[in-house]
Motif scaffolding. Structure first.
Motif, PDB file in Angstrom:
ATOM      1  N   ILE A 145       0.854  -1.191   0.000  1.00  0.00           N
ATOM      2  CA  ILE A 145       0.000   0.000   0.000  1.00  0.00           C
ATOM      3  C   ILE A 145       0.889   1.239   0.000  1.00  0.00           C
ATOM      4  O   ILE A 145       1.754   1.393   0.867  1.00  0.00           O
ATOM      5  CB  ILE A 145      -0.927   0.011   1.227  1.00  0.00           C
ATOM      6  CG1 ILE A 145      -1.804  -1.252   1.234  1.00  0.00           C
ATOM      7  CG2 ILE A 145      -1.804   1.257   1.243  1.00  0.00           C
ATOM      8  CD1 ILE A 145      -2.553  -1.478   2.524  1.00  0.00           C
ATOM      9  N   PRO A 147       0.479   4.989   0.404  1.00  0.00           N
ATOM     10  CA  PRO A 147      -0.485   6.018   0.805  1.00  0.00           C
ATOM     11  C   PRO A 147      -0.374   7.317   0.015  1.00  0.00           C
ATOM     12  O   PRO A 147      -1.403   7.916  -0.346  1.00  0.00           O
ATOM     13  CB  PRO A 147      -0.163   6.243   2.292  1.00  0.00           C
ATOM     14  CG  PRO A 147       0.475   4.969   2.725  1.00  0.00           C
ATOM     15  CD  PRO A 147       1.273   4.504   1.542  1.00  0.00           C
ATOM     16  N   HIS A 170      -6.583   1.243   3.561  1.00  0.00           N
ATOM     17  CA  HIS A 170      -5.499   1.927   4.284  1.00  0.00           C
ATOM     18  C   HIS A 170      -5.805   2.029   5.781  1.00  0.00           C
ATOM     19  O   HIS A 170      -4.924   1.835   6.621  1.00  0.00           O
ATOM     20  CB  HIS A 170      -5.278   3.319   3.695  1.00  0.00           C
ATOM     21  CG  HIS A 170      -4.148   4.058   4.334  1.00  0.00           C
ATOM     22  ND1 HIS A 170      -4.336   5.155   5.137  1.00  0.00           N
ATOM     23  CD2 HIS A 170      -2.799   3.842   4.302  1.00  0.00           C
ATOM     24  CE1 HIS A 170      -3.170   5.595   5.569  1.00  0.00           C
ATOM     25  NE2 HIS A 170      -2.225   4.817   5.079  1.00  0.00           N
ATOM     26  N   THR A 174      -3.507   0.214   8.692  1.00  0.00           N
ATOM     27  CA  THR A 174      -2.782   0.968   9.719  1.00  0.00           C
ATOM     28  C   THR A 174      -3.241   0.598  11.129  1.00  0.00           C
ATOM     29  O   THR A 174      -2.752   1.178  12.107  1.00  0.00           O
ATOM     30  CB  THR A 174      -2.950   2.491   9.510  1.00  0.00           C
ATOM     31  OG1 THR A 174      -4.343   2.815   9.412  1.00  0.00           O
ATOM     32  CG2 THR A 174      -2.235   2.941   8.243  1.00  0.00           C
TER      33      THR A 174
END
Length: 236
Positions: A145, A147, A170, A174
């Motif tokens: 991923i 961001p 996302h 996280t």
């Protein structure tokens, strides 16, 4: 001044929406069929679209699909139908919200404000991140991923995600191992003022699984804690 494109072939409804939005200080543009909607979208660059499902020329689903090819601006679908099937289809093609006719003008306005505010918050966060250090990439198994680029890769190949799907991925990534309730995800991913129901989360999770899981019916990345919510599995 934020600009809103109103697409509805029923002029009285369009006029009411336009009147109420103008009172709140929004600039408005109207279209009365699907083809005109796409022309106005290209010409006017609106910040949000209020889009009726049943339209002449091209229906709302086709319009939303075309818009989603180039933009992640908020789309609020309007429909006289209230079946779960219609709502699911609208959300699957990239709509951010769904309002059933007849609707409260106050509720529609609140949804417009919520989506525009969320868009502003995202743009501010991205600008702040770009001005500072790069946001670390996240690797979970064969999933990567990025961001800052709003990109997800699976075995090095880009996964085509909508903006909302990426935000959900996302957020879960996280908070590895942390079970998120549907209500929490609505608040954090869709926005605190979001008026949707928890089925919206289920639909988006299902679509996300279809794109990132080898076998969506037996997910390895996004798992369900029955009766609670969703979480991402740690590969460490």
């Amino acid at each position: 001044m934020k600009k809103i494109l109103i697409v509805d072939d029923e002029k009285p409804i369009s006029d009411i929406i336009k009147f109420n939005l103008a009172k709140e200080g929004y600039d408005t543009v109207t279209a009365f069929d699907g083809r005109e909607a796409l022309i106005k979208y290209e010409e006017e660059h609106p910040d949000l679209i209020i889009l009726d499902l049943m339209l002449p020329e091209l229906d709302g689903l086709e319009v939303a699909k075309e818009v989603r090819k180039t933009s992640h601006i908020p789309i609020i679908m309007l429909s006289a139908k209230d079946s779960e099937f219609d709502k699911v289809i609208g959300l699957e093609i990239g709509a951010d919200d769904y309002v059933t006719k007849p609707f409260s003008n106050r509720e529609l306005l609140a949804r417009v404000k919520a989506h525009l505010r969320r868009t502003e918050n995202i743009e501010t966060a991205v600008a702040e991140e770009n001005a500072s250090a790069e946001t670390p990439e996240i690797t979970i198994g064969e999933l990567q991923i990025l961001p800052d680029a709003f990109v997800a890769l699976k075995r090095g190949s880009e996964v085509e995600l909508t903006h909302r799907e990426f935000e959900l991925l996302h957020h879960l990534a996280t908070h590895i191992g942390q079970v998120m309730t549907r209500e929490h995800l609505l608040e954090t991913v869709w926005g605190y003022d979001y008026f949707g129901d928890v089925r919206t989360v289920d639909v988006t999770v299902r679509r996300l699984r279809e794109k990132i899981e080898d076998t969506p019916s037996r997910p390895e990345y996004i798992l369900t804690r029955r009766g609670v919510g969703y979480y991402m599995k740690s590969y460490e």
